[in-house]
Write a protein that holds these residues in place. Structure first.
Motif, PDB file in Angstrom:
ATOM      1  N   ARG A   1      -1.174 -67.248 -91.403  1.00 19.26           N
ATOM      2  CA  ARG A   1       0.029 -66.577 -91.008  1.00 19.26           C
ATOM      3  C   ARG A   1       0.791 -66.098 -92.484  1.00 19.26           C
ATOM      4  O   ARG A   1       1.349 -65.159 -92.436  1.00 19.26           O
ATOM      5  CB  ARG A   1       1.086 -67.207 -90.206  1.00 19.26           C
ATOM      6  CG  ARG A   1       2.200 -66.387 -89.958  1.00 19.26           C
ATOM      7  CD  ARG A   1       3.222 -67.248 -88.807  1.00 19.26           C
ATOM      8  NE  ARG A   1       3.990 -68.539 -89.364  1.00 19.26           N
ATOM      9  CZ  ARG A   1       4.654 -69.388 -88.885  1.00 19.26           C
ATOM     10  NH1 ARG A   1       4.700 -69.312 -87.699  1.00 19.26           N
ATOM     11  NH2 ARG A   1       4.974 -70.350 -89.580  1.00 19.26           N
TER      12      ARG A   1
ATOM     13  N   ARG B   1      18.871 -59.494 -85.600  1.00 18.53           N
ATOM     14  CA  ARG B   1      18.167 -60.343 -86.785  1.00 18.53           C
ATOM     15  C   ARG B   1      17.308 -59.317 -87.573  1.00 18.53           C
ATOM     16  O   ARG B   1      17.235 -59.365 -88.888  1.00 18.53           O
ATOM     17  CB  ARG B   1      17.627 -61.486 -86.434  1.00 18.53           C
ATOM     18  CG  ARG B   1      16.970 -62.324 -87.159  1.00 18.53           C
ATOM     19  CD  ARG B   1      16.462 -63.556 -86.344  1.00 18.53           C
ATOM     20  NE  ARG B   1      15.695 -64.332 -87.532  1.00 18.53           N
ATOM     21  CZ  ARG B   1      14.270 -64.200 -87.539  1.00 18.53           C
ATOM     22  NH1 ARG B   1      13.767 -63.291 -86.846  1.00 18.53           N
ATOM     23  NH2 ARG B   1      13.620 -64.902 -88.374  1.00 18.53           N
TER      24      ARG B   1
ATOM     25  N   LYS C   1       7.471 -63.969 -91.931  1.00 18.29           N
ATOM     26  CA  LYS C   1       8.419 -65.031 -92.276  1.00 18.29           C
ATOM     27  C   LYS C   1       8.815 -64.997 -93.723  1.00 18.29           C
ATOM     28  O   LYS C   1       8.363 -65.243 -94.868  1.00 18.29           O
ATOM     29  CB  LYS C   1       7.582 -66.470 -92.395  1.00 18.29           C
ATOM     30  CG  LYS C   1       8.389 -67.413 -92.109  1.00 18.29           C
ATOM     31  CD  LYS C   1       7.444 -68.960 -91.682  1.00 18.29           C
ATOM     32  CE  LYS C   1       8.202 -70.058 -91.648  1.00 18.29           C
ATOM     33  NZ  LYS C   1       9.793 -69.986 -90.737  1.00 18.29           N
TER      34      LYS C   1
ATOM     35  N   TYR D   1      16.136 -64.222 -92.380  1.00 15.19           N
ATOM     36  CA  TYR D   1      17.046 -65.298 -92.382  1.00 15.19           C
ATOM     37  C   TYR D   1      18.573 -64.961 -92.683  1.00 15.19           C
ATOM     38  O   TYR D   1      19.559 -65.308 -92.140  1.00 15.19           O
ATOM     39  CB  TYR D   1      16.494 -66.553 -93.006  1.00 15.19           C
ATOM     40  CG  TYR D   1      15.214 -66.993 -92.290  1.00 15.19           C
ATOM     41  CD1 TYR D   1      15.096 -67.891 -91.330  1.00 15.19           C
ATOM     42  CD2 TYR D   1      13.732 -66.102 -92.650  1.00 15.19           C
ATOM     43  CE1 TYR D   1      13.897 -68.316 -90.549  1.00 15.19           C
ATOM     44  CE2 TYR D   1      13.024 -66.560 -91.996  1.00 15.19           C
ATOM     45  CZ  TYR D   1      12.830 -67.444 -91.068  1.00 15.19           C
ATOM     46  OH  TYR D   1      11.473 -67.676 -90.243  1.00 15.19           O
TER      47      TYR D   1
ATOM     48  N   GLU E   1      14.025 -64.577 -79.891  1.00 13.10           N
ATOM     49  CA  GLU E   1      13.904 -65.948 -80.226  1.00 13.10           C
ATOM     50  C   GLU E   1      14.977 -66.490 -80.602  1.00 13.10           C
ATOM     51  O   GLU E   1      16.006 -65.839 -80.457  1.00 13.10           O
ATOM     52  CB  GLU E   1      12.819 -65.986 -81.398  1.00 13.10           C
ATOM     53  CG  GLU E   1      13.037 -65.293 -82.718  1.00 13.10           C
ATOM     54  CD  GLU E   1      11.994 -65.338 -83.870  1.00 13.10           C
ATOM     55  OE1 GLU E   1      11.128 -66.454 -83.504  1.00 13.10           O
ATOM     56  OE2 GLU E   1      12.064 -64.625 -84.628  1.00 13.10           O
TER      57      GLU E   1
ATOM     58  N   GLY F   1      17.338 -68.410 -83.199  1.00 11.01           N
ATOM     59  CA  GLY F   1      17.532 -68.610 -84.639  1.00 11.01           C
ATOM     60  C   GLY F   1      16.158 -68.933 -85.303  1.00 11.01           C
ATOM     61  O   GLY F   1      15.173 -68.134 -85.145  1.00 11.01           O
TER      62      GLY F   1
ATOM     63  N   ASN G   1      11.019 -70.360 -81.842  1.00 16.33           N
ATOM     64  CA  ASN G   1      10.773 -69.372 -80.685  1.00 16.33           C
ATOM     65  C   ASN G   1      11.484 -69.982 -79.374  1.00 16.33           C
ATOM     66  O   ASN G   1      12.041 -71.120 -79.569  1.00 16.33           O
ATOM     67  CB  ASN G   1       9.235 -69.538 -80.529  1.00 16.33           C
ATOM     68  CG  ASN G   1       8.647 -68.035 -81.203  1.00 16.33           C
ATOM     69  OD1 ASN G   1       7.443 -68.216 -81.141  1.00 16.33           O
ATOM     70  ND2 ASN G   1       9.084 -67.619 -81.879  1.00 16.33           N
TER      71      ASN G   1
ATOM     72  N   LEU H   1       8.527 -64.027 -84.961  1.00 14.69           N
ATOM     73  CA  LEU H   1       7.556 -64.803 -85.602  1.00 14.69           C
ATOM     74  C   LEU H   1       6.786 -65.483 -84.649  1.00 14.69           C
ATOM     75  O   LEU H   1       6.956 -66.216 -83.695  1.00 14.69           O
ATOM     76  CB  LEU H   1       8.377 -65.881 -86.390  1.00 14.69           C
ATOM     77  CG  LEU H   1       7.098 -66.704 -87.680  1.00 14.69           C
ATOM     78  CD1 LEU H   1       7.186 -65.315 -88.604  1.00 14.69           C
ATOM     79  CD2 LEU H   1       7.833 -67.964 -87.797  1.00 14.69           C
TER      80      LEU H   1
ATOM     81  N   ILE I   1       3.524 -70.964 -84.517  1.00 13.87           N
ATOM     82  CA  ILE I   1       2.445 -71.842 -84.210  1.00 13.87           C
ATOM     83  C   ILE I   1       2.697 -73.041 -83.330  1.00 13.87           C
ATOM     84  O   ILE I   1       1.679 -73.394 -82.593  1.00 13.87           O
ATOM     85  CB  ILE I   1       1.847 -72.283 -85.389  1.00 13.87           C
ATOM     86  CG1 ILE I   1       1.500 -71.061 -86.333  1.00 13.87           C
ATOM     87  CG2 ILE I   1       0.576 -73.297 -85.701  1.00 13.87           C
ATOM     88  CD1 ILE I   1       1.331 -71.391 -87.898  1.00 13.87           C
ATOM     89  N   THR I   2       3.856 -73.386 -83.297  1.00 16.91           N
ATOM     90  CA  THR I   2       4.294 -74.541 -82.355  1.00 16.91           C
ATOM     91  C   THR I   2       4.149 -73.896 -80.868  1.00 16.91           C
ATOM     92  O   THR I   2       3.831 -74.671 -80.014  1.00 16.91           O
ATOM     93  CB  THR I   2       5.812 -75.164 -82.663  1.00 16.91           C
ATOM     94  OG1 THR I   2       5.780 -75.230 -84.036  1.00 16.91           O
ATOM     95  CG2 THR I   2       6.169 -76.487 -81.932  1.00 16.91           C
ATOM     96  N   ASN I   3       4.717 -72.797 -80.914  1.00 13.23           N
ATOM     97  CA  ASN I   3       4.590 -72.391 -79.277  1.00 13.23           C
ATOM     98  C   ASN I   3       3.403 -72.095 -78.907  1.00 13.23           C
ATOM     99  O   ASN I   3       2.765 -72.267 -77.860  1.00 13.23           O
ATOM    100  CB  ASN I   3       5.439 -70.903 -79.662  1.00 13.23           C
ATOM    101  CG  ASN I   3       5.722 -70.208 -78.160  1.00 13.23           C
ATOM    102  OD1 ASN I   3       5.554 -70.866 -77.137  1.00 13.23           O
ATOM    103  ND2 ASN I   3       6.421 -69.078 -78.214  1.00 13.23           N
TER     104      ASN I   3
ATOM    105  N   CYS J   1      11.376 -73.778 -79.864  1.00 14.19           N
ATOM    106  CA  CYS J   1      10.401 -74.617 -80.310  1.00 14.19           C
ATOM    107  C   CYS J   1      10.076 -74.060 -81.759  1.00 14.19           C
ATOM    108  O   CYS J   1       9.948 -72.831 -82.018  1.00 14.19           O
ATOM    109  CB  CYS J   1       9.120 -74.551 -79.306  1.00 14.19           C
ATOM    110  SG  CYS J   1       8.481 -73.014 -79.180  1.00 14.19           S
ATOM    111  N   GLY J   2       9.612 -74.975 -82.723  1.00 10.76           N
ATOM    112  CA  GLY J   2       9.231 -74.702 -83.896  1.00 10.76           C
ATOM    113  C   GLY J   2       8.711 -75.801 -84.779  1.00 10.76           C
ATOM    114  O   GLY J   2       9.075 -76.956 -84.210  1.00 10.76           O
ATOM    115  N   THR J   3       8.277 -75.456 -86.011  1.00 13.40           N
ATOM    116  CA  THR J   3       7.813 -76.999 -86.644  1.00 13.40           C
ATOM    117  C   THR J   3       9.231 -77.665 -87.018  1.00 13.40           C
ATOM    118  O   THR J   3       8.967 -78.886 -86.638  1.00 13.40           O
ATOM    119  CB  THR J   3       7.526 -76.335 -88.273  1.00 13.40           C
ATOM    120  OG1 THR J   3       6.169 -75.341 -87.824  1.00 13.40           O
ATOM    121  CG2 THR J   3       7.166 -77.655 -88.834  1.00 13.40           C
TER     122      THR J   3
HETATM  123  N1  PLP Z   1      10.767 -68.295 -85.361  1.00 15.32           N
HETATM  124  C1  PLP Z   1      11.322 -68.260 -86.706  1.00 15.32           C
HETATM  125  C2  PLP Z   1      12.260 -67.346 -87.104  1.00 15.32           C
HETATM  126  C3  PLP Z   1      11.058 -69.400 -87.387  1.00 15.32           C
HETATM  127  O1  PLP Z   1      11.803 -69.397 -88.654  1.00 15.32           O
HETATM  128  C4  PLP Z   1      10.287 -70.388 -87.049  1.00 15.32           C
HETATM  129  C5  PLP Z   1       9.914 -71.376 -87.961  1.00 15.32           C
HETATM  130  O2  PLP Z   1       8.842 -71.636 -88.750  1.00 15.32           O
HETATM  131  C6  PLP Z   1       9.537 -70.169 -85.603  1.00 15.32           C
HETATM  132  C7  PLP Z   1       9.849 -69.304 -84.878  1.00 15.32           C
HETATM  133  C8  PLP Z   1       8.699 -71.184 -85.369  1.00 15.32           C
HETATM  134  O3  PLP Z   1       7.278 -70.804 -85.829  1.00 15.32           O
HETATM  135  P1  PLP Z   1       6.376 -72.413 -86.005  1.00 15.32           P
HETATM  136  O4  PLP Z   1       6.232 -72.927 -84.674  1.00 15.32           O
HETATM  137  O5  PLP Z   1       5.197 -71.858 -86.536  1.00 15.32           O
HETATM  138  O6  PLP Z   1       7.045 -73.241 -87.142  1.00 15.32           O
END
Ligand code: PLP
Ligand code: COI
Length: 342
Positions: free
Chosen positions: A83, A176, A186, A191, A222, A224, A227, A245, A248-250, A283-285
């Motif tokens: 990514r 955003r 990213k 942000y 999404e 903030g 996802n 974005l 990867i968690t999603n 969901c996210g890291t």
């Molecule tokens: N969307 C945004 C804007 C993010 O900053 C993040 C965090 O990394 C995510 C989604 C989730 O992505 P990931 O699951 O890859 O961390």
């Protein structure tokens, strides 16, 4: 001899804490140099660097976990490396070779092994790879020199509620990113562009903003720094959008859902469909899966009460538990998502 760590691991916030080392690598004269290990928290850069003036900055976020067997697992290292290359291409920056990314992440985790939180504390080591344009330019153009670095810091849950319900809001006055803009990469500017909305949401008592698609304001985008997914009549639904974005968690949850025999739909989700969902989560890291209690559409005054019985739903709970179990080595890693730090 390093001082003993006096950290209350189970009470860690999601914040920066100094660790022992970070790693760095410079791209100069058309090639990546040697990996440098540093114990300084500072970098030296030109006042006209393109990252400072024109936003040539990209980053990643991934985590290392201390497993039930004492081993350290890095979750989806390869996916994050890939990514970051997409983000680099999007921002006209130098893509980092996958092997270099992986080697530097493994090295920095190993060097800071004592900061990987103990198993059972719920905390993890957050890994933050970062690339910035370094060469000087006052004209708007891409840099010829870059710095790639990786820092780590131990963290607790991103949303204070952890795996408890959190409320979020829709703020229609804010976007955003642009429809075909930088949302899929990213980069720090996304942000910064979301900060004002985030601050307003926090001031109203919400943990995050659920952004709508910037073209029509009809569909969910999404949430903030995370996802969004929902469970509707037993189906996992998550937005399809070119301005978010690819989490990867999603992606991992979608796979786990399929493994559990749960149907997955990645598609446009009209805002009004929130009326028909039984569960929802960010969901996210950092967020992992943060179950959502209520979503308030501030400008229309409409409130979508998702968790009607006041607790996280059963499918979100199963998915969360399954992801955690893989990350902590409690459940077989059938998809080879974890890299063990030797
Ligand atoms: N969307 C945004 C804007 C993010 O900053 C993040 C965090 O990394 C995510 C989604 C989730 O992505 P990931 O699951 O890859 O961390
Ligand atoms: C992550 O989940 O890794 C993120 O990058 C979110 C964040 C900006 C804290």
């Amino acid at each position: 001899m390093k001082e003993n760590l006096n950290i209350d691991w189970s009470k860690l916030p999601f914040d920066y804490m100094r660790t022992d080392y970070n790693v760095r690598c410079y791209f100069e004269n058309g090639k990546w140099g040697d990996i440098e290990v540093s114990d300084s928290e500072n970098i030296n850069m030109h006042i006209a660097a393109t990252s400072l003036h024109y936003g040539q900055e990209i980053f990643e976020g991934l985590k290392a976990f201390r497993g039930v067997d004492g081993k350290i697992r890095i979750f989806r290292l390869h996916e994050n490396a890939m990514r970051m290359r997409e983000s680099a291409t999007g921002l006209c920056m130098e893509p980092i070779p996958v092997e270099l990314f992986e080697e530097m992440v493994l090295k920095v985790v190993k060097l800071n092994e004592r900061f990987v939180p103990p198993y059972g504390t719920g905390a993890s080591l957050y890994i933050r790879p970062l690339e910035i344009g370094m060469s000087a330019s006052v004209g708007v153009r891409k840099a010829s020199e870059y710095l790639f670095m990786v820092l780590v810091t131990p963290v607790g849950p991103y949303f204070k509620t952890g795996f408890g319900l959190t409320n979020i809001c829709i703020l229609r006055e804010f976007d955003r990113v642009a429809p075909k803009g930088t949302g899929r990469w990213k980069t720090g500017g996304n942000y910064a562009a979301g900060l004002a909305a985030g601050e307003l949401a926090h001031s109203k008592g919400y943990s995050a903003v659920l952004f709508l698609d910037p073209r029509e304001k009809k569909y969910l985008d999404e949430c903030g720094p995370a996802n969004f997914f929902a469970i509707k009549d037993g189906v996992y639904i998550t937005p399809q959008s070119e301005s978010i974005l690819p989490s990867i968690t999603n992606k991992s949850f979608m796979q786990l859902a399929e493994d559990m025999g749960i149907k997955v739909e990645q598609r446009h989700i009209p805002v009004e469909e929130l009326e028909e969902v039984q569960e929802a989560a960010a969901c996210g890291t950092a967020a992992v899966a943060s179950p959502i209690g209520e979503i308030d559409d501030i400008d229309t005054g409409h409130k979508y009460v998702i968790a009607k019985d006041g607790k996280p739903g059963p499918i979100t709970t199963r998915l969360y538990n399954s992801l955690r179990a893989i990350q902590y080595g409690e459940q077989p890693d059938v998809h080879n998502w974890c890299t063990i730090v030797e």
